[in-house]
Design a protein around this motif. Structure first.
Motif, PDB file in Angstrom:
ATOM      1  N   THR A  14      26.950  71.658 -50.544  1.00 18.58           N
ATOM      2  CA  THR A  14      27.838  70.748 -49.828  1.00 18.58           C
ATOM      3  C   THR A  14      29.003  70.319 -50.719  1.00 18.58           C
ATOM      4  OG1 THR A  14      25.979  69.967 -48.533  1.00 18.58           O
ATOM      5  CG2 THR A  14      27.937  68.592 -48.523  1.00 18.58           C
ATOM      6  N   ALA A  15      28.731  70.004 -51.950  1.00 13.81           N
ATOM      7  CA  ALA A  15      29.802  69.605 -52.872  1.00 13.81           C
ATOM      8  C   ALA A  15      30.781  70.747 -53.065  1.00 13.81           C
ATOM      9  CB  ALA A  15      29.218  69.176 -54.214  1.00 13.81           C
ATOM     10  N   PHE A  16      30.247  71.960 -53.182  1.00  9.55           N
ATOM     11  CA  PHE A  16      31.118  73.127 -53.359  1.00  9.55           C
ATOM     12  C   PHE A  16      31.966  73.331 -52.108  1.00  9.55           C
ATOM     13  CE2 PHE A  16      32.001  77.674 -53.033  1.00  9.55           C
ATOM     14  CZ  PHE A  16      32.646  77.883 -54.239  1.00  9.55           C
ATOM     15  N   ALA A  17      31.334  73.214 -50.935  1.00 13.10           N
ATOM     16  CA  ALA A  17      32.049  73.436 -49.685  1.00 13.10           C
ATOM     17  C   ALA A  17      33.142  72.386 -49.482  1.00 13.10           C
ATOM     18  CB  ALA A  17      31.070  73.413 -48.514  1.00 13.10           C
ATOM     19  N   GLN A  18      32.900  71.154 -49.917  1.00 16.51           N
ATOM     20  CA  GLN A  18      33.907  70.117 -49.744  1.00 16.51           C
ATOM     21  C   GLN A  18      35.131  70.385 -50.605  1.00 16.51           C
ATOM     22  OE1 GLN A  18      31.745  66.549 -50.632  1.00 16.51           O
ATOM     23  NE2 GLN A  18      31.245  66.200 -48.502  1.00 16.51           N
ATOM     24  N   LYS A  19      34.924  70.927 -51.768  1.00 17.69           N
ATOM     25  CA  LYS A  19      36.033  71.131 -52.688  1.00 17.69           C
ATOM     26  C   LYS A  19      36.908  72.315 -52.279  1.00 17.69           C
ATOM     27  CE  LYS A  19      37.074  71.568 -57.549  1.00 17.69           C
ATOM     28  NZ  LYS A  19      36.591  71.867 -58.863  1.00 17.69           N
ATOM     29  N   HIS A  20      36.306  73.302 -51.643  1.00 17.01           N
ATOM     30  CA  HIS A  20      37.046  74.536 -51.372  1.00 17.01           C
ATOM     31  C   HIS A  20      37.027  74.870 -49.906  1.00 17.01           C
ATOM     32  CE1 HIS A  20      37.216  75.037 -55.613  1.00 17.01           C
ATOM     33  NE2 HIS A  20      35.926  74.860 -55.670  1.00 17.01           N
ATOM     34  N   ASP A  21      38.155  75.251 -49.419  1.00 21.58           N
ATOM     35  CA  ASP A  21      38.246  75.672 -48.044  1.00 21.58           C
ATOM     36  C   ASP A  21      39.183  76.869 -47.971  1.00 21.58           C
ATOM     37  OD1 ASP A  21      37.499  75.518 -45.425  1.00 21.58           O
ATOM     38  OD2 ASP A  21      37.961  73.396 -45.270  1.00 21.58           O
ATOM     39  N   TYR A  22      38.709  77.956 -48.514  1.00 20.05           N
ATOM     40  CA  TYR A  22      39.505  79.173 -48.578  1.00 20.05           C
ATOM     41  C   TYR A  22      38.787  80.319 -47.887  1.00 20.05           C
ATOM     42  CZ  TYR A  22      42.248  76.922 -52.255  1.00 20.05           C
ATOM     43  OH  TYR A  22      43.045  76.067 -52.972  1.00 20.05           O
ATOM     44  N   ASN A  23      39.562  81.171 -47.281  1.00 20.52           N
ATOM     45  CA  ASN A  23      39.054  82.415 -46.720  1.00 20.52           C
ATOM     46  C   ASN A  23      39.007  83.427 -47.862  1.00 20.52           C
ATOM     47  OD1 ASN A  23      38.518  84.752 -45.326  1.00 20.52           O
ATOM     48  ND2 ASN A  23      40.335  84.647 -44.018  1.00 20.52           N
ATOM     49  N   THR A  24      37.820  83.704 -48.353  1.00 21.94           N
ATOM     50  CA  THR A  24      37.676  84.612 -49.500  1.00 21.94           C
ATOM     51  C   THR A  24      36.916  85.878 -49.100  1.00 21.94           C
ATOM     52  OG1 THR A  24      35.746  83.379 -50.236  1.00 21.94           O
ATOM     53  CG2 THR A  24      37.859  82.840 -51.278  1.00 21.94           C
ATOM     54  N   LYS A  25      37.220  86.389 -47.936  1.00 16.63           N
ATOM     55  CA  LYS A  25      36.625  87.651 -47.523  1.00 16.63           C
ATOM     56  C   LYS A  25      36.971  88.701 -48.577  1.00 16.63           C
ATOM     57  CE  LYS A  25      36.221  90.637 -43.524  1.00 16.63           C
ATOM     58  NZ  LYS A  25      36.748  90.957 -42.205  1.00 16.63           N
ATOM     59  N   LYS A  26      36.032  89.527 -48.905  1.00 20.21           N
ATOM     60  CA  LYS A  26      36.170  90.544 -49.960  1.00 20.21           C
ATOM     61  C   LYS A  26      36.261  89.900 -51.344  1.00 20.21           C
ATOM     62  CE  LYS A  26      38.164  94.016 -46.925  1.00 20.21           C
ATOM     63  NZ  LYS A  26      39.237  94.977 -46.704  1.00 20.21           N
ATOM     64  N   GLY A  27      35.872  88.618 -51.463  1.00 17.10           N
ATOM     65  CA  GLY A  27      35.794  87.954 -52.756  1.00 17.10           C
ATOM     66  C   GLY A  27      37.085  87.347 -53.277  1.00 17.10           C
ATOM     67  N   PHE A  28      38.172  87.550 -52.583  1.00 14.91           N
ATOM     68  CA  PHE A  28      39.484  87.065 -53.025  1.00 14.91           C
ATOM     69  C   PHE A  28      40.232  86.428 -51.861  1.00 14.91           C
ATOM     70  CE2 PHE A  28      38.364  90.461 -55.893  1.00 14.91           C
ATOM     71  CZ  PHE A  28      38.784  90.010 -57.126  1.00 14.91           C
ATOM     72  N   VAL A  29      41.109  85.493 -52.161  1.00 12.33           N
ATOM     73  CA  VAL A  29      42.012  84.945 -51.153  1.00 12.33           C
ATOM     74  C   VAL A  29      42.906  86.086 -50.664  1.00 12.33           C
ATOM     75  CG1 VAL A  29      43.933  83.336 -50.777  1.00 12.33           C
ATOM     76  CG2 VAL A  29      41.946  82.621 -52.123  1.00 12.33           C
ATOM     77  N   ALA A  30      43.256  86.062 -49.389  1.00 11.79           N
ATOM     78  CA  ALA A  30      44.101  87.085 -48.755  1.00 11.79           C
ATOM     79  C   ALA A  30      43.479  88.479 -48.877  1.00 11.79           C
ATOM     80  CB  ALA A  30      45.529  87.066 -49.300  1.00 11.79           C
ATOM     81  N   GLU A  31      42.147  88.518 -48.902  1.00 16.32           N
ATOM     82  CA  GLU A  31      41.395  89.777 -48.997  1.00 16.32           C
ATOM     83  C   GLU A  31      41.843  90.630 -50.182  1.00 16.32           C
ATOM     84  OE1 GLU A  31      40.976  91.865 -45.279  1.00 16.32           O
ATOM     85  OE2 GLU A  31      40.439  90.019 -44.233  1.00 16.32           O
ATOM     86  N   GLY A  32      42.307  89.964 -51.236  1.00 13.31           N
ATOM     87  CA  GLY A  32      42.712  90.675 -52.448  1.00 13.31           C
ATOM     88  C   GLY A  32      44.152  91.141 -52.459  1.00 13.31           C
TER      89      GLY A  32
END
Length: 148
Positions: A14-32
């Motif tokens: 929960t703490a991790f989810a609150q801090k970050h709200d990024y789409n990291t599909k494929k492990g990176f923002v903007a799919e790399g």
């Protein structure tokens, strides 16, 4: 002891989810894809040799120059709405994945869009009124972030 372990895991997640709200599909923002390249009107796939972390999420770049540009002013290049589809955030306040080749730079900010199965949300964004959708998306994004 099992309850404590589960509780610790839940609190940590929960703490991790609150801090970050990024789409990291494929492990990176903007799919790399290289978020700096979009500002040159190009959608370029990033290279793992030119990767960095910002706000505890990973970004890849197509060149050392773009990596250095990002490091100097990362907030400028981070996609709006954590890299989720701007149209979906504006229309219904929903987090929807994107096609990293479908984007728009508006008022100096990067917006990414879903484009698959015959639906190009960038076209819908523009057709249905980008400014009104952007205003709704800004409000919806605040609500989404507050729900955590």
């Amino acid at each position: 002891m099992k309850k404590f372990g589960f509780l610790f895991l839940l609190i940590s997640f929960t703490a991790f989810a609150q801090k970050h709200d990024y789409n990291t599909k494929k492990g990176f923002v903007a799919e790399g894809y290289d978020v700096v390249s979009y500002f040159n009107n190009k959608a370029e796939n990033g290279d793992k040799k030119f990767a960095t972390k910002y706000d505890d999420v990973k970004f890849k770049f197509s060149s050392k120059e773009n990596l250095e540009t990002f490091k100097k002013s990362p907030k400028k290049y981070v996609p709006a709405y954590g890299g989720y589809c701007a149209y979906a955030i504006g229309l219904k306040g929903e987090k929807v994945s994107i096609n990293p080749k479908t984007f728009e730079i508006r008022d100096g900010k990067l917006y990414l869009f879903y484009n698959s199965w015959g639906t190009n949300t960038l076209e819908l964004w523009q057709k249905e009124g980008a400014e009104q959708l952007k205003t709704k998306a800004d409000k919806n994004w605040i609500k989404i972030k507050e729900q955590k």
